[in-house]
Design an enzyme around this catalytic site. Structure first.
Site, PDB file in Angstrom:
ATOM      1  N   GLU A 187     -12.893  30.614   8.588  1.00  0.00           N
ATOM      2  CA  GLU A 187     -12.533  30.611   7.172  1.00  0.00           C
ATOM      3  C   GLU A 187     -12.971  28.930   6.777  1.00  0.00           C
ATOM      4  O   GLU A 187     -11.823  28.509   6.338  1.00  0.00           O
ATOM      5  CB  GLU A 187     -11.422  30.936   6.963  1.00  0.00           C
ATOM      6  N   GLU A 356     -11.155  39.895  10.923  1.00  0.00           N
ATOM      7  CA  GLU A 356      -9.965  39.810  10.432  1.00  0.00           C
ATOM      8  C   GLU A 356      -9.578  40.838   9.293  1.00  0.00           C
ATOM      9  O   GLU A 356     -10.446  40.894   8.315  1.00  0.00           O
ATOM     10  CB  GLU A 356      -9.327  38.669  10.021  1.00  0.00           C
TER      11      GLU A 356
HETATM   12  C1  FCB Z   1      -6.446  34.604   7.259  1.00  0.00           C
HETATM   13  C2  FCB Z   1      -6.004  33.461   8.275  1.00  0.00           C
HETATM   14  C3  FCB Z   1      -5.433  34.080   9.601  1.00  0.00           C
HETATM   15  C4  FCB Z   1      -4.182  34.617   8.808  1.00  0.00           C
HETATM   16  C5  FCB Z   1      -4.425  35.781   7.703  1.00  0.00           C
HETATM   17  C6  FCB Z   1      -3.249  36.347   7.314  1.00  0.00           C
HETATM   18  O1  FCB Z   1      -6.912  33.754   6.101  1.00  0.00           O
HETATM   19  O2  FCB Z   1      -7.465  33.231   8.954  1.00  0.00           O
HETATM   20  O3  FCB Z   1      -5.139  32.977  10.476  1.00  0.00           O
HETATM   21  O4  FCB Z   1      -3.233  33.711   8.304  1.00  0.00           O
HETATM   22  O5  FCB Z   1      -5.177  35.125   6.790  1.00  0.00           O
END
Ligand code: FCB
Length: 439
Positions: A187, A356
């Protein structure tokens, strides 16, 4: 006469924008989320990051926690010593893969001083995963790095890129015979916006110019690592994890809200997509960035209703539509948005890994539904032909949620931080059943 012309043009603009960028919602009552289908090659996984679980790190984040009076990560989940039991938990879910990150500050605690013991531990962890038939996906930078690197300006100074590449090469050389899937950075937009504009991540700066500079430098750093690592092993798969947050105007009739939406969407999503696709972002060329990826990792959580008065913090609840459900993070559950996020990211013409997706939900009331809706949406996208290869749930277990500390719980396992006991939640058991049903 001028007034009516103005009104006509204004309305026309709004109609065009509304048609071009619809804010899609589904009637979930009518959808059977248990009807899904996944191809054999599909990879199910869970994700974590080093600083959030390992405990007792010494990096830019630990320093920031102290300096800003934030809740301290301290022991976190004590994963550095409990990793074997945690791998039992992963195995128990029946997943195919585990996305973990390497803590640079453990590997190179002082500049040029390499900690073989730490490297050996990571290597042993990877071996253990493989022996359990769990494929590792390794992230090289997940928000945390050594203090010495931060003191040299971190990614703010492009001259530091070589230091980062040296670290990446060191890890890659010792693990690439057993790890095939790599994320360089996690990110880059969140790292730079939260750290250089919103002051919520280290180094806690508040400048749009600095944010843009760091974002460009991170894409430069990603592509420099991509080239260096592909040079060592051309057969490896390297990508990065891109957070796609969708932006929608709070009031769809308000042109100012649309303008803010379009600007934010470019800064958060468009710039990096353009950097990777065309080698150009924010009007400047990023050397070697074009096509520097074998896959694209997508981290998807939500959409944000935008106006010029959007709060510049994650501490308060964001605005929401009446029918939307709020999560503990203060943003809404918006599973429909996964479709929009995938469509946006598929502009990069590369296989997509959902690196994610998850929800902050301390009593696990919402997570089972959240999971089912997103998985249904995913299956639909695959049936429509989108090349999505995997889904990594964030997160294996509750952990240290950065600026928010321990109050936000994202895990499929509950962690009791007093006793370090882990307990499978309902959502964890649901995830295991879903995976089993696709075999
Ligand atoms: C993302 C991050 C991860 C975690 C989630 C909830 O932005 O990559 O580390 O904190 O959010």
């Amino acid at each position: 006469m001028y007034l009516s012309a103005f009104i006509a043009v204004y309305v026309l603009f709004i109609v065009i924008l509304s048609l071009r960028f619809p804010e899609k919602y589904l009637n979930w009552e009518e959808i059977n989320c248990s009807s899904y289908d996944f191809p054999d090659y599909f990879t199910w996984g869970v994700a974590t990051a080093s600083h959030q679980i390992e405990g007792n790190n010494n990096n830019n984040w630990t320093e920031f926690e102290i300096k800003n009076g934030l809740e301290k990560s301290d022991d976190a989940c004590q994963h550095w010593i409990r990793w074997k039991e945690d791998f039992d938990l992963i195995e128990n879910l029946g997943v195919d893969s585990y996305r973990l990150s390497i803590e640079w500050s453990r590997i190179e605690p002082n500049q040029g001083e390499w900690n073989q013991e730490a490297l050996d531990q990571y290597s042993g962890m990877i071996d253990d995963l493989i022996s359990r038939n769990i494929k590792p996906m390794v992230t090289l930078h997940h928000f945390s790095h050594p203090i010495w690197f931060e003191e040299m300006g971190g990614f703010y100074n492009r001259e530091n890129t070589q230091l980062w590449v040296d670290y990446c090469k060191r890890i890659f050389e010792s693990l690439n015979d057993k790890v095939t899937d790599w994320c360089t950075v996690n990110e880059p937009e969140v790292f730079s916006i939260m750290g250089y504009h919103m002051k919520m991540f280290p180094p806690g700066k508040g400048s749009v110019f600095k944010t843009i500079r760091v974002m460009k430098n991170m894409i430069h750093a990603h592509s420099a690592a991509y080239l260096a690592l592909k040079n060592i092993n051309p057969n490896t798969r390297i990508g990065l994890a891109k957070n796609v947050t969708l932006f929608d105007p709070l009031r769809r009739w308000n042109l100012l809200h649309w303008i803010t939406t379009i600007i934010l969407n470019y800064i958060w999503n468009g710039a990096i997509i353009s950097g990777l696709k065309k080698g150009k972002m924010f009007g400047s060329k990023i050397h070697n960035a074009k096509n520097s990826y074998d896959f694209i990792g997508l981290n998807y959580y939500t959409h944000v209703l935008t106006s010029p008065f959007l709060p510049q913090t994650t501490e308060i609840d964001l605005p929401k539509r009446k029918h939307e459900v709020m999560t503990d993070f203060g943003y809404t559950m918006y599973a429909e948005g996964l479709e929009r996020a995938v469509k946006l990211i598929s502009k990069l013409n590369a296989p997509i890994e959902i690196t994610e997706n998850g929800v902050a939900d301390s009593d696990d009331n919402l997570r089972p539904m959240h999971l089912r809706r997103h998985i249904w949406q995913l299956s639909k996208l695959i049936s429509e032909g989108y090349d999505i290869r995997s889904y990594y749930h964030w997160s294996l277990m509750d952990n240290f949620e950065w600026a928010e500390g321990y109050k936000l719980r994202f895990g499929l396992y509950h962690v009791d931080y007093e006793t370090q006991e882990r307990t499978l939640k309902q959502s964890g058991s649901d995830y295991r059943d879903i995976i089993k049903s696709t075999r």
